[in-house]
Design an enzyme around this catalytic site. Sequence first.
Site, PDB file in Angstrom:
ATOM      1  N   CYS A 146       0.801  -1.228   0.000  1.00  0.00           N
ATOM      2  CA  CYS A 146       0.000   0.000   0.000  1.00  0.00           C
ATOM      3  C   CYS A 146       0.835   1.279   0.000  1.00  0.00           C
ATOM      4  O   CYS A 146       0.291   2.363  -0.197  1.00  0.00           O
ATOM      5  CB  CYS A 146      -0.922   0.015   1.220  1.00  0.00           C
ATOM      6  SG  CYS A 146       0.000   0.082   2.761  1.00  0.00           S
ATOM      7  N   CYS A 162      -2.727   2.849   8.131  1.00  0.00           N
ATOM      8  CA  CYS A 162      -4.177   2.831   8.327  1.00  0.00           C
ATOM      9  C   CYS A 162      -4.520   2.382   9.755  1.00  0.00           C
ATOM     10  O   CYS A 162      -3.644   2.085  10.567  1.00  0.00           O
ATOM     11  CB  CYS A 162      -4.800   1.866   7.333  1.00  0.00           C
ATOM     12  SG  CYS A 162      -4.318   0.173   7.682  1.00  0.00           S
ATOM     13  N   ASP A 185       2.254   2.610   2.584  1.00  0.00           N
ATOM     14  CA  ASP A 185       2.277   3.254   3.905  1.00  0.00           C
ATOM     15  C   ASP A 185       3.582   2.940   4.620  1.00  0.00           C
ATOM     16  O   ASP A 185       4.277   1.981   4.290  1.00  0.00           O
ATOM     17  CB  ASP A 185       1.090   2.785   4.752  1.00  0.00           C
ATOM     18  CG  ASP A 185      -0.227   3.367   4.232  1.00  0.00           C
ATOM     19  OD1 ASP A 185      -0.192   4.447   3.624  1.00  0.00           O
ATOM     20  OD2 ASP A 185      -1.268   2.728   4.436  1.00  0.00           O
ATOM     21  N   CYS A 219      -1.067  -5.030   6.636  1.00  0.00           N
ATOM     22  CA  CYS A 219      -0.846  -3.949   7.608  1.00  0.00           C
ATOM     23  C   CYS A 219      -0.158  -4.509   8.859  1.00  0.00           C
ATOM     24  O   CYS A 219       0.672  -3.824   9.477  1.00  0.00           O
ATOM     25  CB  CYS A 219      -2.177  -3.287   7.973  1.00  0.00           C
ATOM     26  SG  CYS A 219      -3.218  -2.967   6.544  1.00  0.00           S
TER      27      CYS A 219
HETATM   28 FE1  FES Z   1      -1.362   0.581   4.373  1.00  0.00          FE
HETATM   29 FE2  FES Z   1      -2.867  -0.621   6.139  1.00  0.00          FE
HETATM   30  S1  FES Z   1      -3.444   0.003   4.160  1.00  0.00           S
HETATM   31  S2  FES Z   1      -0.789  -0.083   6.338  1.00  0.00           S
END
Ligand code: FES
Length: 124
Positions: free
Chosen positions: A35, A60, A37, A104
């Site tokens: 993702c 998230c 992140d 995640c």
């Molecule tokens: Fe990126 Fe959860 S969607 S860490």
Amino acid sequence: MLKYTELVMDHFKNPRNLGRIDDADAQATEGSIACGDMMTVYLKVEDGKIADIKFESYGCAANIATASMMTEVVKGLSIEEAKKLSWKEIVERLGGLPQIKYHCSNLAVDTLKKAIEAYEGKRQ
Ligand code: FES
């Protein structure tokens, strides 16, 4: 709409060990390939054990919750014990996570492992 357990929501809304450690013995930032992140883990190690751990998450709700649970689980563990932690164990302790959010929890555990590697790298 994703369905999270009450425990996931609790850790998301009241994350444990959120923040940074300015005089950390090691820290690492990792990004999720899935993702994009990111999160950072800070470690304080005493006598081979994780004496303190904090995290910052730019991810998230599921990442914040799994990172929070991860810090609770590893605090007080030896470095060797902490290395064995799996994302599955974190998900189980939270009572489950939607499958599309497994990555995640991977990010939480991978960042911990990267911080441990950084710690071990410094000691060599
Ligand atoms: Fe990126 Fe959860 S969607 S860490």
